[in-house]
Write a protein that holds these residues in place. Structure first.
Motif, PDB file in Angstrom:
ATOM      1  N   ASP A  11      46.210  50.321  48.244  1.00 10.73           N
ATOM      2  CA  ASP A  11      46.513  51.599  48.890  1.00 10.73           C
ATOM      3  C   ASP A  11      47.343  52.401  47.880  1.00 10.73           C
ATOM      4  N   LEU A  12      46.638  53.330  47.181  1.00  8.86           N
ATOM      5  CA  LEU A  12      47.291  53.961  46.030  1.00  8.86           C
ATOM      6  C   LEU A  12      48.509  54.798  46.402  1.00  8.86           C
ATOM      7  N   THR A  13      48.498  55.392  47.612  1.00  6.83           N
ATOM      8  CA  THR A  13      49.660  56.180  48.020  1.00  6.83           C
ATOM      9  C   THR A  13      50.881  55.269  48.148  1.00  6.83           C
ATOM     10  N   LEU A  14      50.657  54.151  48.839  1.00  7.84           N
ATOM     11  CA  LEU A  14      51.755  53.202  49.027  1.00  7.84           C
ATOM     12  C   LEU A  14      52.198  52.631  47.673  1.00  7.84           C
ATOM     13  N   ASN A  15      51.220  52.315  46.826  1.00  6.50           N
ATOM     14  CA  ASN A  15      51.515  51.782  45.499  1.00  6.50           C
ATOM     15  C   ASN A  15      52.453  52.716  44.737  1.00  6.50           C
ATOM     16  N   ARG A  16      52.075  54.029  44.700  1.00  6.03           N
ATOM     17  CA  ARG A  16      52.897  54.992  43.965  1.00  6.03           C
ATOM     18  C   ARG A  16      54.286  55.119  44.566  1.00  6.03           C
ATOM     19  N   LEU A  17      54.331  55.042  45.880  1.00  6.19           N
ATOM     20  CA  LEU A  17      55.611  55.163  46.570  1.00  6.19           C
ATOM     21  C   LEU A  17      56.559  54.024  46.148  1.00  6.19           C
ATOM     22  N   ILE A  18      56.020  52.800  46.178  1.00  5.14           N
ATOM     23  CA  ILE A  18      56.858  51.631  45.830  1.00  5.14           C
ATOM     24  C   ILE A  18      57.276  51.682  44.368  1.00  5.14           C
ATOM     25  N   VAL A  19      56.306  51.998  43.502  1.00  3.53           N
ATOM     26  CA  VAL A  19      56.623  52.080  42.069  1.00  3.53           C
ATOM     27  C   VAL A  19      57.720  53.109  41.830  1.00  3.53           C
ATOM     28  N   GLY A  20      57.578  54.268  42.503  1.00  2.00           N
ATOM     29  CA  GLY A  20      58.575  55.329  42.335  1.00  2.00           C
ATOM     30  C   GLY A  20      59.953  54.885  42.797  1.00  2.00           C
ATOM     31  N   GLN A  21      60.005  54.242  43.958  1.00  4.40           N
ATOM     32  CA  GLN A  21      61.305  53.783  44.471  1.00  4.40           C
ATOM     33  C   GLN A  21      61.968  52.786  43.532  1.00  4.40           C
ATOM     34  N   LEU A  22      61.174  51.838  43.059  1.00  7.16           N
ATOM     35  CA  LEU A  22      61.746  50.789  42.203  1.00  7.16           C
ATOM     36  C   LEU A  22      62.188  51.358  40.855  1.00  7.16           C
ATOM     37  N   ASN A  23      61.392  52.297  40.305  1.00  4.91           N
ATOM     38  CA  ASN A  23      61.795  52.907  39.031  1.00  4.91           C
ATOM     39  C   ASN A  23      63.116  53.657  39.195  1.00  4.91           C
ATOM     40  N   ARG A  24      63.269  54.329  40.327  1.00  3.96           N
ATOM     41  CA  ARG A  24      64.538  55.047  40.545  1.00  3.96           C
ATOM     42  C   ARG A  24      65.704  54.075  40.620  1.00  3.96           C
ATOM     43  N   LEU A  25      65.436  52.840  41.045  1.00  8.60           N
ATOM     44  CA  LEU A  25      66.513  51.837  41.125  1.00  8.60           C
ATOM     45  C   LEU A  25      66.785  51.198  39.757  1.00  8.60           C
ATOM     46  N   GLY A  26      66.025  51.629  38.748  1.00  9.44           N
ATOM     47  CA  GLY A  26      66.297  51.131  37.392  1.00  9.44           C
ATOM     48  C   GLY A  26      65.396  49.994  36.954  1.00  9.44           C
ATOM     49  N   TYR A  27      64.422  49.608  37.759  1.00  4.36           N
ATOM     50  CA  TYR A  27      63.487  48.566  37.327  1.00  4.36           C
ATOM     51  C   TYR A  27      62.371  49.200  36.521  1.00  4.36           C
ATOM     52  N   GLU A  28      61.753  48.379  35.668  1.00  2.00           N
ATOM     53  CA  GLU A  28      60.636  48.873  34.871  1.00  2.00           C
ATOM     54  C   GLU A  28      59.378  48.442  35.626  1.00  2.00           C
ATOM     55  N   THR A  29      58.791  49.384  36.374  1.00  2.00           N
ATOM     56  CA  THR A  29      57.750  48.996  37.325  1.00  2.00           C
ATOM     57  C   THR A  29      56.369  49.504  36.924  1.00  2.00           C
ATOM     58  N   THR A  30      55.375  48.646  37.076  1.00  2.00           N
ATOM     59  CA  THR A  30      53.995  49.010  36.785  1.00  2.00           C
ATOM     60  C   THR A  30      53.172  48.780  38.043  1.00  2.00           C
ATOM     61  N   GLY A  31      52.225  49.678  38.327  1.00  2.00           N
ATOM     62  CA  GLY A  31      51.375  49.501  39.501  1.00  2.00           C
ATOM     63  C   GLY A  31      49.926  49.272  39.103  1.00  2.00           C
ATOM     64  N   THR A  32      49.237  48.444  39.904  1.00  4.15           N
ATOM     65  CA  THR A  32      47.803  48.277  39.689  1.00  4.15           C
ATOM     66  C   THR A  32      47.144  48.100  41.054  1.00  4.15           C
ATOM     67  N   GLY A  33      45.861  48.503  41.140  1.00  6.23           N
ATOM     68  CA  GLY A  33      45.216  48.485  42.447  1.00  6.23           C
ATOM     69  C   GLY A  33      44.254  47.329  42.651  1.00  6.23           C
ATOM     70  N   SER A  34      44.099  46.482  41.633  1.00  5.12           N
ATOM     71  CA  SER A  34      43.106  45.404  41.758  1.00  5.12           C
ATOM     72  C   SER A  34      43.626  44.105  41.157  1.00  5.12           C
ATOM     73  N   TRP A  35      42.958  43.030  41.536  1.00  2.00           N
ATOM     74  CA  TRP A  35      43.326  41.738  40.974  1.00  2.00           C
ATOM     75  C   TRP A  35      42.992  41.701  39.483  1.00  2.00           C
ATOM     76  N   ALA A  36      41.868  42.329  39.110  1.00  2.00           N
ATOM     77  CA  ALA A  36      41.476  42.376  37.692  1.00  2.00           C
ATOM     78  C   ALA A  36      42.546  43.089  36.871  1.00  2.00           C
ATOM     79  N   GLY A  37      43.043  44.203  37.422  1.00  2.00           N
ATOM     80  CA  GLY A  37      44.096  44.942  36.725  1.00  2.00           C
ATOM     81  C   GLY A  37      45.343  44.082  36.587  1.00  2.00           C
ATOM     82  N   ALA A  38      45.642  43.329  37.647  1.00  2.00           N
ATOM     83  CA  ALA A  38      46.824  42.466  37.623  1.00  2.00           C
ATOM     84  C   ALA A  38      46.692  41.399  36.541  1.00  2.00           C
ATOM     85  N   GLU A  39      45.502  40.805  36.467  1.00  5.23           N
ATOM     86  CA  GLU A  39      45.295  39.759  35.469  1.00  5.23           C
ATOM     87  C   GLU A  39      45.459  40.287  34.057  1.00  5.23           C
TER      88      GLU A  39
END
Ligand SMILES: Nc1ncnc2c1ncn2[C@@H]1O[C@H](COP(=O)(O)OP(=O)(O)OP(=O)(O)O)[C@@H](O)[C@H]1O
Ligand SMILES: [Mg+2]
Length: 460
Positions: A11-39
């Motif tokens: 769910d790309l909207t949710l993905n972007r939301l979480i990534v944005g929140q975590l980056n604001r907290l100072g984490y280095e966050t990357t988002g991906t939408g698939s298992w292939a991307g994760a691998e």
């Protein structure tokens, strides 16, 4: 260093939301939408935490959880009301689950807790590893003498640091064993320990062995070959008999140690050298560096920390333990049951062991054979002093020019005097000349210093 987080959510909207929140907290966050991307991401990066949706278009996270959770904590995102998924995730090894849509507070709380816990666990694991390394070192370095215990303590102290270590000691005293123990006690223990025998390789070969070569670098180089230094990446490169390397290699090695980079033979690209260097020698490298036989700048680089392995005669308390250790080894592997007689043990502890632990090992091995069916090893089964004919003798003397016969003789004599701890009678026996002749040669070649403690005044 900020902590890295991978978010796997289709769910790309949710993905972007979480990534944005975590980056604001100072984490280095990357988002991906698939298992292939994760691998793809995981093969190139090592995130500290994964946040993953249960079900993705190209795969189910639950099956992969047990494996994933071994490397870093995984927080699973479940849909509202799907208790089965939540329970399944926890059972499969997830650190925690969060119900979608996640509130920013719950997210930041869980993420912080997961990362803190993981750090603690890693610390704990690291401590356990260190303890285990010490235990195994205790097992493979046999002996109880104060000198050996001190050596072990030194190893335990310097092992986990990343400094270069130079190990000095007589032939057969256990230098390679110490080098392995240093590796085992380090954070590099899970990577390779790569020994390099510096005196067995010639100049040209040595360079391509050590640094590797590009395809076509020279005739016969039909494919790229990685060098030993690459094989020791994040591990330990053990340069054995370092005193024997030629001047040109000394220069190249120095360059690696100074710059941290090297090039394969025929290559133009600088590669990073990540190996820790542990070197060993039975020569007095410092003396060699003072009189120009070894580069002093290289000596200083290699000898950031020096471990002196004491000769066996300086730690006689170890002899009974080592003898028992070697006998036990044969008893076990040959299914026999031999013991050392009291008198034989007395002989072993009284002997001087110029060939150190290796000689003791050989004497025991021969005694096992010589004692045949007898269940006890007695003094007459102990054959001291001969090499046993099992391993060929290798003599190495180095010159920066073609030596004259006289120079060669002088060097060989020096070597024998050292090997026999200055005992001229023994040297005379080995070289098959009279003792008086040895005295003459010592005077002629000015080797009085090389005679060490075993020297006596010359006979008439
Ligand atoms: N403390 C020890 N406990 C058990 N075995 C030992 C010990 N010290 C040495 N040995 C054994 O003695 C033999 C010689 O040791 P090692 O090869 O480490 O010596 P070295 O100093 O590298 O010798 P060289 O100078 O000839 O290369 C090996 O078989 C090693 O396993
Ligand atoms: Mg050795």
């Amino acid at each position: 260093m900020s902590q890295k987080i991978l978010v796997i959510e289709d769910d790309l909207t949710l993905n972007r939301l979480i990534v944005g929140q975590l980056n604001r907290l100072g984490y280095e966050t990357t988002g991906t939408g698939s298992w292939a991307g994760a691998e793809a991401h995981l093969s190139a990066h090592e995130p500290h935490l994964i946040i993953a949706d249960v079900r993705l278009a190209d795969g189910d996270i639950l099956e992969r959880l047990p494996d994933l959770a071994r490397s870093q904590p995984v927080v699973v995102l479940t849909a509202y009301g799907s208790v089965r998924d939540a329970v399944g995730a926890i059972k499969a090894g997830a650190y925690e689950y969060l119900v979608k849509p996640t509130s920013p507070d719950a997210l930041s709380l869980v993420v912080k807790r997961a990362l803190d816990d993981a750090a603690l666990r890693n610390d704990h694991r690291f401590c356990q590893q260190r303890l285990k390394a010490r235990d195994s070192m205790a097992n493979f370095m046999v002996g109880v003498s104060a000198l050996l215990l001190k050596t072990k303590e030194t190893i335990a102290a310097v092992g986990p640091t990343d400094v270069n270590v130079l190990i000095q000691g007589e032939s057969g005293s256990g230098k390679e064993l110490v080098a392995r123990a240093v590796h085992e006690c380090s954070g590099r223990a899970r990577r390779n320990f790569v020994p390099v025998d510096c005196c067995s390789l010639q100049e040209k070969l040595f360079e391509s062995e050590l640094f590797g070569h590009e395809r076509g670098a020279f005739t016969g180089a039909d494919r790229l070959k990685r060098g030993l230094i690459e094989g020791a990446e994040d591990g330990t490169l053990f340069l054995d008999e370092i005193g024997e390397i030629e001047a040109s290699i000394q220069a190249k090695l120095l360059r690696v140690l100074e710059t941290g980079v090297f090039r394969r033979v025929g290559g133009t690209k600088n590669l990073e050298a990540n190996a820790r260097i542990v070197a060993a020698t039975n020569r007095d490298l410092e003396a060699m560096s003072l009189d120009g036989r070894f580069r002093s700048d290289l000596f200083y680089r290699l000898s950031t920390f020096v471990i002196e392995v004491p000769p066996l005669r300086a730690r006689r308390d170890d002899i009974p333990y080592l003898a028992a250790h070697f006998i036990q080894h044969h008893n076990f592997s040959r299914r026999i049951n031999k013991r050392l007689s009291g008198e034989a043990l007395r002989r072993l502890t009284a002997y001087d062991w110029p060939g150190n632990v290796r000689e003791l090992r050989n004497v025991i091995e021969r005694a096992i054979i010589l004692s045949q069916d007898s269940s006890s090893i007695r003094p007459e089964h102990l054959a001291f002093g001969s090499s046993g004919g099992k391993s060929g003798v290798k003599v190495t003397v180095s010159f920066d020019h073609d030596p004259t016969l006289d120079e060669l003789q002088a060097e060989y004599l020096r070597l024998q005097l050292h090997k026999q701890s200055g005992r001229r009678a023994k040297v005379a026996e080995v070289l098959d000349v009279s003792e008086r002749n040895i005295y003459r040669m010592i005077r002629r070649y000015g080797l009085v210093d090389a005679c060490g403690s075993g020297s006596r005044s010359a006979p008439g």
